[in-house]
Motif scaffolding. Sequence first.
Motif, mmCIF file in Angstrom:
data_model
loop_
_atom_site.group_PDB
_atom_site.id
_atom_site.type_symbol
_atom_site.label_atom_id
_atom_site.label_comp_id
_atom_site.label_asym_id
_atom_site.label_seq_id
_atom_site.Cartn_x
_atom_site.Cartn_y
_atom_site.Cartn_z
ATOM 1 N N ARG A 70 0.836 -1.205 0.000
ATOM 2 C CA ARG A 70 0.000 0.000 0.000
ATOM 3 C C ARG A 70 0.877 1.264 0.000
ATOM 4 O O ARG A 70 0.646 2.196 -0.763
ATOM 5 C CB ARG A 70 -0.919 -0.022 1.233
ATOM 6 N N HIS A 130 -7.989 6.159 0.223
ATOM 7 C CA HIS A 130 -8.748 5.893 1.437
ATOM 8 C C HIS A 130 -10.216 5.880 1.029
ATOM 9 O O HIS A 130 -10.925 6.853 1.224
ATOM 10 C CB HIS A 130 -8.441 6.962 2.462
ATOM 11 N N ASN A 165 -11.665 9.494 -0.573
ATOM 12 C CA ASN A 165 -10.421 10.164 -0.957
ATOM 13 C C ASN A 165 -9.568 9.257 -1.839
ATOM 14 O O ASN A 165 -9.094 8.233 -1.395
ATOM 15 C CB ASN A 165 -9.677 10.535 0.331
ATOM 16 N N HIS A 221 -6.204 8.992 -4.406
ATOM 17 C CA HIS A 221 -5.028 9.556 -5.065
ATOM 18 C C HIS A 221 -5.130 9.024 -6.503
ATOM 19 O O HIS A 221 -4.685 7.923 -6.790
ATOM 20 C CB HIS A 221 -3.757 9.107 -4.360
ATOM 21 N N GLU A 273 -6.420 15.909 1.483
ATOM 22 C CA GLU A 273 -5.556 15.885 2.660
ATOM 23 C C GLU A 273 -4.202 16.555 2.463
ATOM 24 O O GLU A 273 -3.572 16.940 3.434
ATOM 25 C CB GLU A 273 -5.379 14.450 3.191
ATOM 26 N N HIS A 274 -3.720 16.731 1.268
ATOM 27 C CA HIS A 274 -2.378 17.297 1.112
ATOM 28 C C HIS A 274 -2.360 18.815 1.177
ATOM 29 O O HIS A 274 -1.316 19.411 1.414
ATOM 30 C CB HIS A 274 -1.738 16.834 -0.200
HETATM 31 ZN ZN ZN Z 1 -3.405 9.666 1.373
#
Ligand code: ZN
Length: 479
Positions: free
Chosen positions: A338, A388, A393, A395, A430-431
Amino acid sequence: MSALDPSPVPATFLERCQTLLGPAGVLLDPHMIEPYTVDFWRQYRGRAAAVLRPASTAEVAAVVAEAARHRVPLVPQGGNTGLVHGGVPDASGRHVVLSLERMNRIRTIDPRGEHMVVEAGCTLEAVQRKAAEIGRLFPLTLGSQGSCQIGGNIATNAGGVHVLRYGMMRELVLGLEVVLADGRVWDGLKSLRKDNTGYDLKQLFIGSEGTLGVITAAALRLFPAPKERATVWLGVEHPGLALDVFELFRDKAGEAIASFELLSGLGVEAACTHLAGVRRPLAEPHPWHLLVELAWGFEDGLDARLEAVLSAVVAMGLVRDGTRAESEAQRANMWRIREGQSEAVRHLGAIVRNDVTVPITAIPELVARMEQWLAREHPDVRPFPFGHVGDGNLHFNFLVPPARAQLLAPILLERLYDEVVALGGSISAEHGIGRLKREALWRRRAPLDHELMLRVKRAFDPLGILNPGAILALEEEHG
Ligand code: ZN
Ligand code: FAD
């Protein structure tokens, strides 16, 4: 002062900082400064006139007051693992990096009150370890945890693989100590669970990416350490079925779900091929994979619960195959895949990264729309979304031919962001925004959002010396 001035930071400021911080506290040698000016993936390089390394709140306060006096822009920096170029200076050479790395003490830890007070420069891993030593859990968990720092985690409102269960960093902070833009220290280091006394000021600093204040310490929430844990790996046909599996786990395992991560076949294959020592969890390749972890505070009983969910999942034909980690080594192997897949996919080409979020139910639609568009317009680009999924969420990363990466990156991201916004989502889960996504953000957010954020910025940092250019463009303020 002009942008072309070769040494635009006043010498008097740097001399004052040397007096205030001593020789270990100010770096001027370009070789020493260099690591602080390059981002984690080494794709972006800024310039800094100096790096300041204060070792106490009083020292931070003193240098910020000097910076205000001399109008020197400061870029707060933690572990420099941020992915949006928010913690590295821009290319002007006018910024000075303010590193919190020497502020790495655990101030207090209270098992019964379930909180700890730590300085901003403690690494996330050091905080997790300290909590574990007293039988507690600090739940924030990121791939970068060995290097990222609590101050950076708070400034970015970091997420990670346990948000589903414990929330974002915002939910884990009880109090903050912050050096304001004029050098005064705001003491909000309370450890209360409930405090409704006017505006919750600490919340403004959480997620502000160094633009409103310099976080120097935090009171963090701790949780009982889980006593039982189970980790499973499932192969699934498509993201729609992954959501069905998620719903079943929600029904039957409820709050015991600690993580629910989706991975594309491409990322998993790359990790199994290119990462040393990694073993394939399932014999056959699958289009998509799920990594699910259950954990709870009871001594036993989790196995029975897991079996109940898995038999329902199998009975409904939702998965192609599955396995359970039978040892800590097998669990570590699953998490290595992961966390290591991005690194592994770099062996296959260049990666265009992002960090988007949509309502959970819209994930299959987002994936389908992007796959169709890519097949039609950019058949040489391969998507490898992961993330996630329990939080909506993804990526939604792209693997692109290296020679075309520069050209393709903005095209791919613009299309992705448009689709995400059309589905009611956000371009950063989140970033954060930093310098990298500022333009993309403000092309899509409402003018009133911009006006309100700018008003907050001006109230906290009227001179525009704290991380100028991150989140908001403030050129007119310090030109
Ligand atoms: Zn992440
Ligand atoms: P930095 O990169 O140093 O700074 C980030 C921002 O915070 C900058 O704007 C900086 O100015 C500001 N800042 C830093 N310290 C302070 C301070 N003391 N006071 C005020 N402002 C400050 N992020 C996630 O959310 N979830 C993930 O799952 C995740 N996984 C990652 C995996 C890898 C391999 C990598 C490289 C990164 C990952 N990240 C993830 C991104 C990154 O690790 C987080 O954003 C992290 O919180 C940044 O912490 P840092 O200490 O490295 O901050």
